[in-house]
Design an enzyme around this catalytic site. Sequence first.
Site, PDB file in Angstrom:
ATOM      1  N   HIS A  39      -0.826  -4.189 -52.925  1.00  0.00           N
ATOM      2  CA  HIS A  39      -1.447  -4.761 -54.124  1.00  0.00           C
ATOM      3  C   HIS A  39      -1.199  -3.908 -55.359  1.00  0.00           C
ATOM      4  O   HIS A  39      -1.462  -4.357 -56.478  1.00  0.00           O
ATOM      5  CB  HIS A  39      -2.962  -4.915 -53.935  1.00  0.00           C
TER       6      HIS A  39
ATOM      7  N   HIS B 222      -3.065 -11.132 -47.199  1.00  0.00           N
ATOM      8  CA  HIS B 222      -3.162 -11.266 -48.660  1.00  0.00           C
ATOM      9  C   HIS B 222      -1.786 -11.116 -49.314  1.00  0.00           C
ATOM     10  O   HIS B 222      -0.972 -10.301 -48.867  1.00  0.00           O
ATOM     11  CB  HIS B 222      -4.108 -10.196 -49.212  1.00  0.00           C
TER      12      HIS B 222
HETATM   13  N1  LIG Z   1     -11.811  -6.552 -51.915  1.00  0.00           N
HETATM   14  C1  LIG Z   1     -11.192  -7.840 -51.974  1.00  0.00           C
HETATM   15  C2  LIG Z   1     -10.192  -8.065 -50.885  1.00  0.00           C
HETATM   16  C3  LIG Z   1      -9.142  -7.004 -50.836  1.00  0.00           C
HETATM   17  C4  LIG Z   1      -8.049  -7.353 -49.827  1.00  0.00           C
HETATM   18  C5  LIG Z   1      -7.400  -6.123 -49.303  1.00  0.00           C
HETATM   19  C6  LIG Z   1      -6.270  -6.425 -48.359  1.00  0.00           C
HETATM   20  O1  LIG Z   1      -6.377  -6.499 -47.158  1.00  0.00           O
HETATM   21  N2  LIG Z   1      -5.098  -6.651 -48.886  1.00  0.00           N
HETATM   22  O2  LIG Z   1      -4.016  -6.883 -48.098  1.00  0.00           O
HETATM   23 ZN   LIG Z   2      -4.756  -7.852 -46.556  1.00  0.00          ZN
END
Ligand SMILES: NCCCCCC(=O)NO
Ligand SMILES: [Zn+2]
Length: 343
Positions: A159, A197
């Site tokens: 991210h 995600h």
């Molecule tokens: N705090 C909101 C969700 C964060 C997703 C983290 C994740 O697993 N990204 O791949």
């Molecule tokens: Zn994730």
Amino acid sequence: MLTIYSDSHRLQHGRSELIDGTLKPCFETPSRADMVLAAVRQRDLGDVVHPRRHGLEPILRVHDEGYVRFLETAWQRWSEMGRDYDALPKMWQIRRLREAVPEHVEGQLCYYSMDCGTPITAGTWQAATASVDVALTGADRLIGGERAAFALTRPPGHHAARDYCGGYCFFNNAAIAAQALRDHGMHRVAVLDVDYHHGNGTQDIFYHRSDVLFLSIHGDPRTEYPFFLGFADEKGDGEGLGYNFNFPLAAGSCVSTWFFALDCALEQIARFGAEALVVSLGVDTFEGDPISRFQLGTPDFVTLGARLAALKLPTLFCLEGGYAVGPIGDNVVNVLAGFEARS
Ligand SMILES: NCCCCCC(=O)NO
Ligand SMILES: [Zn+2]
């Protein structure tokens, strides 16, 4: 398969994240890496080595210098304000607010953060730079001719964009490793993100480039984090048009739908003529994941590994998400063992 691991990951241990309208204990905890390392050892996957230090240069090949300097100084400046709790933003630089980078650490925290779930702590800088060294040491092994390596990266990275953190990520380990592979003579590198995600950060970094192909299979951003990127019509821009593939799937999608998307992604990687593959290996696609909504069972991760091996490419796995801490070790090692069995 070789595993690269650093105990420095333990220095990233946020206390809380803002999720579903309330502050909750962080899902991204040191125990995740402990369980994966235990499974690597218990399943006798291969040697475990510590990373080599690479310094800031490879990070600056991918991330904006102002952002890097912010991460380097944020905790000290935050604690100089008399604060000893996690640094989290209190607002965002949203549409039609000035884009100028604030002077003050509080403003910079808002400017350089994507969400309120990525706490900066006293150990964040050390943990995040060590995580990059883990990924880069894995890339070194591929450059040296090894077939595959597992970078047990924590904190995760997919991210993290050029100039912002979020989703528990500070530096984009997979993107920095892909860039290092490019800098060491691999002409075409594919990054495949199989985390639940969307890898918005990795997409952001390579969106205008045709030498790195980015593909992501993920929960549909119409309902799933990160909401504002990861749609199928995002195909790259300029030089990069046609070198970005998103496969958003409805939350709750069945396993066969997921593997169909994987096969489509693998076909694109073969067409691209990749010389190496970096896998953003999130296992929050697991049916029991507390914050995600796909249905892969633990045995399905063996199938995933086998499908990846069929590409016959030098492959670097970088750990991303996965928050069902009990099964995370088996889920991750199943991918790696499945890959090895078909190599
Ligand atoms: N705090 C909101 C969700 C964060 C997703 C983290 C994740 O697993 N990204 O791949
Ligand atoms: Zn994730």
